[in-house]
Motif scaffolding. Structure first.
Motif: not given
Length: 198
Positions: A20-33
């Motif tokens: 639904r928004s580009r913010a999804a990739y911020k959470l994915r980035d945080i989870q991966n790290r």
């Protein structure tokens, strides 16, 4: 131009992948790290509309996911949504009745911006602090917390409050953030379970 290019890139990716928004990739980035979410965690998402973080959370855990926002959140399969203010007793009591144990609290909320930088930063940090106080109330010992904030005069006070209540606290700027933004995430892991609030 760089900022606009970044917005376009992540926006197009979100559309193509159904977020639904580009913010999804911020959470994915945080989870991966930082690996903040485990496969059976119950999670509360504060300021969740339009729901992109809830979409990612649903992919990461089989536990309960509850999103809260002042604005209605369109239905996402396998999640629950509350329309209301997470700082109120009524909403907090409702959450208690919906989930018996909360492992993770996340918050990607921002106040409506006025364009006055210092004022907007102060309001953003105040909102982040409300999210932190909420997490301290509901998290089980050992739980994790992620909140967006904006680096400014009051940011260090927020960081110190997090450090008083979690064993591990980091500040992280997501690669998915727009260039030039002062946006940063506080990644707080392993809640002490003792309420250290002045």
């Amino acid at each position: 131009m760089g900022s606009q290019w970044g917005a376009d890139r992540f926006y197009k990716k979100a559309v193509s992948e159904g977020y639904r928004s580009r913010a999804a990739y911020k959470l994915r980035d945080i989870q991966n790290r930082f690996n903040i979410i485990r496969s059976d965690d119950n999670i509360i998402d504060l300021g969740a509309a339009p729901g992109s973080w809830m979409q990612v959370l649903r992919e990461l855990t089989a536990g309960k996911i509850i999103g809260i926002d002042l604005n209605p959140i369109a239905s996402i399969e396998g999640t629950q949504a509350i329309t209301g203010d997470f700082t109120t007793d009524a909403v907090q009591q409702k959450i208690t009745s919906m989930v018996h144990e909360v492992n993770v609290v996340v918050c990607d909320a921002s106040p409506k911006l006025s364009g006055q930088k210092s004022y907007d930063q102060a309001r953003a940090v105040a909102l982040s602090e409300e999210a932190l106080l909420f997490a301290i109330k509901v998290l089980k010992p050992g739980g994790n917390f992620v909140v967006k904030s904006f680096q400014g005069e009051m940011f260090n006070e927020l960081l110190e409050l997090a450090r008083e209540n979690f064993y591990s606290v980091r500040v992280y700027r997501s690669r998915a953030a727009r260039r030039g933004s002062s946006e940063a995430y506080i990644i707080a892991k392993n809640f002490k379970g003792i309420t250290n609030v002045a």
